[in-house]
Design an enzyme around this catalytic site. Structure first.
Site, PDB file in Angstrom:
ATOM      1  N   LEU A 449       0.673  -1.239  -0.412  1.00 34.19           N
ATOM      2  CA  LEU A 449       0.122  -0.121  -0.059  1.00 34.19           C
ATOM      3  C   LEU A 449       0.922   0.910  -0.269  1.00 34.19           C
ATOM      4  CD1 LEU A 449      -2.684  -1.222   2.688  1.00 34.19           C
ATOM      5  CD2 LEU A 449      -3.051  -0.513   0.428  1.00 34.19           C
ATOM      6  N   GLY A 450       1.743   0.986   0.222  1.00 36.76           N
ATOM      7  CA  GLY A 450       2.909   2.165   0.699  1.00 36.76           C
ATOM      8  C   GLY A 450       4.521   2.019   1.728  1.00 36.76           C
ATOM      9  N   ALA A 451       4.844   3.065   1.962  1.00 43.75           N
ATOM     10  CA  ALA A 451       6.129   2.870   2.538  1.00 43.75           C
ATOM     11  C   ALA A 451       6.226   4.058   2.797  1.00 43.75           C
ATOM     12  CB  ALA A 451       7.265   1.806   2.309  1.00 43.75           C
ATOM     13  N   ALA A 453       8.799   6.276   6.423  1.00 41.64           N
ATOM     14  CA  ALA A 453       9.749   6.087   7.403  1.00 41.64           C
ATOM     15  C   ALA A 453       9.469   5.644   7.736  1.00 41.64           C
ATOM     16  CB  ALA A 453      10.807   8.124   7.767  1.00 41.64           C
ATOM     17  N   GLY A 454       8.061   4.959   8.683  1.00 40.83           N
ATOM     18  CA  GLY A 454       8.176   5.056  10.016  1.00 40.83           C
ATOM     19  C   GLY A 454       8.409   3.045   9.152  1.00 40.83           C
ATOM     20  N   SER A 456       6.832  -0.094   6.270  1.00 42.93           N
ATOM     21  CA  SER A 456       5.788  -0.510   5.232  1.00 42.93           C
ATOM     22  C   SER A 456       5.155  -1.088   5.626  1.00 42.93           C
ATOM     23  CB  SER A 456       6.945  -1.466   3.652  1.00 42.93           C
ATOM     24  OG  SER A 456       7.062  -2.531   4.829  1.00 42.93           O
ATOM     25  N   VAL A 457       3.834  -0.200   4.814  1.00 45.07           N
ATOM     26  CA  VAL A 457       2.488  -1.124   4.534  1.00 45.07           C
ATOM     27  C   VAL A 457       1.172  -2.258   3.515  1.00 45.07           C
ATOM     28  CG1 VAL A 457      -0.100  -0.584   5.094  1.00 45.07           C
ATOM     29  CG2 VAL A 457       1.784   0.844   5.204  1.00 45.07           C
ATOM     30  N   LYS A 472       0.938  -2.616   9.184  1.00 45.67           N
ATOM     31  CA  LYS A 472       2.045  -1.723   9.370  1.00 45.67           C
ATOM     32  C   LYS A 472       2.984  -2.927   9.445  1.00 45.67           C
ATOM     33  CE  LYS A 472       4.036   2.441  10.039  1.00 45.67           C
ATOM     34  NZ  LYS A 472       3.373   4.172  10.261  1.00 45.67           N
ATOM     35  N   ASP A 566       2.050  16.012  12.273  1.00 41.57           N
ATOM     36  CA  ASP A 566       2.046  14.912  10.276  1.00 41.57           C
ATOM     37  C   ASP A 566       0.880  14.789   9.364  1.00 41.57           C
ATOM     38  OD1 ASP A 566       3.698  14.959   8.825  1.00 41.57           O
ATOM     39  OD2 ASP A 566       4.106  13.109   9.115  1.00 41.57           O
TER      40      ASP A 566
HETATM   41  N1  LIG Z   1      -4.628   1.786   6.969  1.00 37.45           N
HETATM   42  C1  LIG Z   1      -4.772   1.693   6.287  1.00 37.45           C
HETATM   43  N2  LIG Z   1      -5.474   1.644   4.638  1.00 37.45           N
HETATM   44  C2  LIG Z   1      -4.940   1.441   3.704  1.00 37.45           C
HETATM   45  N3  LIG Z   1      -3.098   2.540   3.317  1.00 37.45           N
HETATM   46  C3  LIG Z   1      -2.867   2.635   4.997  1.00 37.45           C
HETATM   47  C4  LIG Z   1      -3.321   2.510   5.702  1.00 37.45           C
HETATM   48  N4  LIG Z   1      -2.327   2.550   6.842  1.00 37.45           N
HETATM   49  C5  LIG Z   1      -1.864   3.725   5.989  1.00 37.45           C
HETATM   50  N5  LIG Z   1      -1.976   3.218   4.542  1.00 37.45           N
HETATM   51  C6  LIG Z   1      -1.036   3.362   3.190  1.00 37.45           C
HETATM   52  O1  LIG Z   1       0.500   3.486   3.553  1.00 37.45           O
HETATM   53  C7  LIG Z   1       1.003   4.707   3.786  1.00 37.45           C
HETATM   54  C8  LIG Z   1       2.193   4.354   4.258  1.00 37.45           C
HETATM   55  O2  LIG Z   1       1.783   5.017   6.096  1.00 37.45           O
HETATM   56  P1  LIG Z   1       2.049   5.577   7.164  1.00 37.45           P
HETATM   57  O3  LIG Z   1       2.159   6.550   6.753  1.00 37.45           O
HETATM   58  O4  LIG Z   1       1.539   5.097   8.342  1.00 37.45           O
HETATM   59  O5  LIG Z   1       4.033   4.959   7.219  1.00 37.45           O
HETATM   60  P2  LIG Z   1       5.059   5.580   7.595  1.00 37.45           P
HETATM   61  O6  LIG Z   1       5.940   4.681   7.400  1.00 37.45           O
HETATM   62  O7  LIG Z   1       4.642   6.554   8.633  1.00 37.45           O
HETATM   63  O8  LIG Z   1       4.854   7.263   6.548  1.00 37.45           O
HETATM   64  P3  LIG Z   1       5.522   8.037   6.328  1.00 37.45           P
HETATM   65  O9  LIG Z   1       6.757   8.007   5.959  1.00 37.45           O
HETATM   66  O10 LIG Z   1       4.687   9.510   5.781  1.00 37.45           O
HETATM   67  O11 LIG Z   1       5.649   9.150   7.985  1.00 37.45           O
HETATM   68  C9  LIG Z   1       0.059   4.994   3.583  1.00 37.45           C
HETATM   69  O12 LIG Z   1       0.557   7.292   2.948  1.00 37.45           O
HETATM   70  C10 LIG Z   1      -1.618   4.937   2.696  1.00 37.45           C
HETATM   71  O13 LIG Z   1      -0.859   5.718   1.775  1.00 37.45           O
END
Ligand SMILES: Nc1ncnc2c1ncn2[C@@H]1O[C@H](COP(=O)(O)OP(=O)(O)OP(=O)(O)O)[C@@H](O)[C@H]1O
Length: 800
Positions: A449-451, A453-454, A456-457, A472, A566
């Protein structure tokens, strides 16, 4: 006219005269604008009493700037407000979450910036897919790894000013961009006592030897206070006191003996010396803390106010430990506290005066667990489910046994027998069948779904009911990152995930520790709001609905004493019903404890550049609520404009510079530190002759010029939004509208919003009648999909 009003008027008159005198000096020497390009660091920030709106100390530190190549390049395009998305913008722009990492001037942060010259000048097709670049750099050296972490926000184009118009509107640019030390000498004196002028481009840590003696408490006092607190604290506090380390243990396989020791009743306080184990633990932290503080001090002093920003950040954004043995109390210092440190509902009273030691985060965790551990129940993130902290004593083969008081809930604390290497340890769950290993209960569908800094999802399917969830996987600890920092980051999201309960906040189903990975299972939302915005299909009513839903989520957070810090399009997801949810609480902070009126300020440059409120780049400490408000307004602007109003809220950004112009003031610091006008009670009764506006600056307001001042942003937005958006992007956080004012705004009140209502045990959707929510193909509903598509396009283009 009342004598009070008279007095106030006289005072204001005097102030104006002083300011006028100073500004005239400034004007005659340096031209008409509030802008400056100097990179010299002259002012030395000081810690003094804050006479402003908060009870704690606010320090202004010189702001950072680099030579602003972006100004010129950006100035070559026009800011016409049309919802166009440029492919080169998509490629070149960036936004990044800055929390937990620092900006190293010569380091990768700046280098990872996309070069301003890359900024597109043609705002053309929206067919190009976004690149998500992220330049996150973690405090503990991870920056050096030069990790290129993508950022979704990077895909939104920035509004770029028209150089011709701008110049005419704003006078002579080059002349306007030069505030020098003499400006400071003449003008700085009129600034509030608690701040020093912004005179440099470097963020530096506060100068530590200027700490007032009354903030310094003696070792004896500290011990006495610790003693008092340990007397006051109940057994449940002491029992829970080591949760942070427990969680650390959970992730880092400390011996069960250590864990057991930290549960010891004699381990009442982290400052306690009665327990060997706790003392060691405590000492270890103190050593680390002092080291970083000392570094910080070294940075600011040896570096002649130009410390390595990383060090400054360590000082300012972590635990606020003043350098070399100086101690503060929470009460005076108002140190920021991360969400991972404290539960917003925890009773704060006696703990408010806990000495601020390095272990305060752990001390704050006491507060978090004091209340909950006494009830032995866990705040679940869902109304219908009661959350369960697994891995708690008693545990048999990883299968938790219900607590005798409450058969459906388990003790919150990880077991003394807890083995972090045992498979499938569910740390938290709202389900009752979380006893099998994660991999036996969920099937990865293969879709990312995405990745960020925290971590990958990914998308997973629950085998029991075929329901889809988002999981995540928290990133592993960076090599140079301390265990403590890592655990803090994780616990932040953990605490939030397991605590919050609002339809506009993502629900956490469970948190699992398996194969040395930490997995957070969340409800799945079909779309990223970003992807929906990028589709360019949103109706105005739909945008307003999403905006109001985000505000509703923010209102909930603020009402319980939390700020997100954020907020950005990337951190909003939306489900198929059109319900928007806030995600990613890795940067959230507690700003207020229950039953306390003391504001706990936040610190550190946290957030993503285009969404950052200006004070975050100026003050070392700030109220995080107005920061959320500002970011939410930027989100709205992005949804309407399909581009960022500016790249970063610094004067080196030409768009932002123009936004700050035309406000009859030559200093950004003066604008940002403005406080609300005192109320005038008898204006309606007494006719005060209208004074001729006498402009004391070279930034004369010109409401008819859409390119300078607030109109720069507002003129591209619908008129009905102007009033409240203008208040949301007030440069002065003290004057910015708060969330309740926003919710009371007429336009906001009239927005038809899709929402959920409680319907017995379930929640029911109430659809707004004036719009439907845009849906996009799943292949481009999430950042990962968008990126994949973009990559494919790029490859196809390259191969031709
Ligand atoms: N519950 C969810 N349902 C659908 N997509 C999600 C969900 N949680 C996260 N995502 C997807 O995963 C991406 C990364 O999630 P998240 O922002 O929690 O990660 P992060 O590593 O903390 O990212 P960032 O660098 O933005 O802080 C999100 O931008 C979104 O696209």
């Amino acid at each position: 006219m009342s004598s009070l009003t008279k007095l106030l008027q006289e005072k204001r008159k005097n102030d104006t005269t002083v300011n006028a005198a100073n500004s005239n000096t400034l004007g005659s020497q340096h031209g008409p604008s509030l802008l400056r390009t100097t990179s010299k660091s002259i002012g030395i920030p000081t810690d003094r009493n804050n006479s402003g709106t908060t009870t704690s100390v606010t320090t202004v530190v010189p702001i950072e700037s680099e030579d602003d190549e972006s100004s010129s390049s950006m100035a070559s395009s026009s800011f016409d407000g049309k919802p166009m998305i440029s492919s080169s913008f998509l490629t070149a722009n960036f936004a990044h979450t800055a929390h937990m990492y620092s900006r190293e001037r010569s380091g990768s942060f700046i280098n990872n910036y996309n070069h301003p010259n890359e900024l597109a000048t043609s705002l053309g097709s929206n067919s190009a897919l976004p690149a998500r670049r992220n330049s996150r750099h973690y405090l503990n050296g991870s920056a050096s790894s030069n990790r290129q972490i993508p950022s979704l926000s990077s895909s939104i184009p920035y509004a770029v000013p028209n150089s011709n118009k701008d110049t005419s509107a704003n006078g002579n640019h080059s002349a306007s961009s030069s505030l020098t030390s003499s400006w400071l000498e003449s003008y700085g004196s009129s600034m509030p006592n608690n701040i020093s002028a912004i005179d440099s481009n470097i963020i530096t840590s506060p100068v530590v030897n200027s700490v007032e003696p009354r903030f310094v408490i003696s070792k004896q006092k500290l011990q006495k206070s610790a003693q008092e607190n340990s007397n006051n604290a109940s057994a449940s506090v002491s029992r829970s006191s080591s949760f942070s380390s427990q969680l650390g243990n959970l992730f880092f396989s400390k011996s069960s003996k250590d864990i057991h020791n930290s549960y010891s009743p004699s381990h009442n306080n982290t400052n306690s010396t009665s327990n060997g184990s706790s003392t060691n633990n405590s000492n270890t932290y103190h050593v680390q803390s002092n080291a970083s503080s000392a570094d910080s001090a070294k940075g600011s002093i040896a570096g002649n106010s130009i410390p390595k920003p990383m060090r400054a950040r360590q000082y300012s954004s972590s635990r606020q430990q003043p350098p070399s043995g100086t101690s503060y109390t929470d009460h005076f210092f108002g140190s920021p506290t991360s969400v991972q440190d404290v539960h917003p509902h925890a009773p704060p009273i006696q703990n408010q005066s806990l000495p601020r030691s390095h272990n305060s985060s752990i001390g704050d965790l006491k507060r978090f667990f004091k209340k909950t551990s006494s009830t032995n129940s866990l705040h679940a993130s869902s109304n219908s489910n009661s959350g369960i902290m697994m891995g708690s004593p008693p545990v048999t083969n990883g299968i938790p046994v219900p607590n005798s008081n409450n058969p459906t809930s388990l003790n919150r604390m990880p077991s003394a027998n807890y083995s972090p290497h045992s498979y499938g340890d569910t740390i938290y769950s709202t389900t009752n069948n979380a006893t099998l290993p994660f991999s036996k209960r969920y099937l990865k569908t293969g879709d990312d779904l995405g990745a960020g800094a925290g971590g990958s999802v990914k998308l997973v399917k629950r085998l029991s009911d075929k329901k889809i969830f988002a999981v995540k996987e928290f990133r592993a600890k960076f090599e140079n990152e301390t265990k403590r920092d890592y655990v803090k980051k994780i616990t932040s999201e953990y605490c939030i995930g397991t605590t919050l309960n609002n339809p506009n906040i993502i629900e956490t189903i469970e948190i699992v520790y398996e194969n040395e990975r930490i997995l957070q299972v969340m409800e799945y939302c079909d779309y990223d709001l970003f992807a929906i915005v990028m589709s360019n299909k949103m109706s105005y009513e739909e945008i307003c609905c999403c905006f109001k839903q985000i505000l509703t989520g923010v209102q909930y957070l603020h009402s319980i004493g939390l700020a997100h810090r954020d907020l950005k399009l990337d951190n909003c997801v939306i489900n198929e019903k059109g319900i928007v949810k806030l995600i990613d609480f890795g940067a959230a902070v507690v700003f207020s404890y229950p039953f306390s009126k003391t504001l706990v300020e936040a610190s550190g440059i946290v957030g993503s550049d285009p969404y950052l409120a200006p004070e975050v780049c100026i003050f070392s400490k700030y109220d995080p609520r107005p920061v959320d408000i500002w970011s939410t307004a930027i989100i709205f602007a992005c949804m309407i404009l399909k581009k960022f109003p500016w790249k970063i809220p610094k004067l080196r950004d030409n768009s932002f510079k123009l936004f700050c112009s035309g406000r009859d003031c030559d200093s950004l610091s003066a604008l940002v530190t403005r406080t609300p006008d005192p109320p005038s009670y008898d204006n309606s009764m007494v006719q005060i002759p209208e004074e001729k506006p006498s402009h004391s600056s070279h930034n004369v307001p010109d409401p008819s010029n859409p390119n300078i001042g607030p109109q720069r942003l507002l003129h591209s937005l619908p008129e009905e939004t102007h009033h409240i958006i203008n208040r949301m992007v007030d440069l002065a956080p003290a004057c910015r509208a708060n969330i309740d004012e926003i919710m009371n705004d007429e336009w906001i009140r009239n927005i038809e919003m899709c929402h959920m209502i409680d319907d017995g045990f379930n929640r029911k959707l109430v659809h707004a009648s004036d719009h439907t929510h845009t849906q996009v193909d799943q292949s481009e509903a999430h950042i990962a999909g968008l990126e994949k598509k973009k990559k494919q396009k790029q490859e196809a283009a390259d191969s031709q």
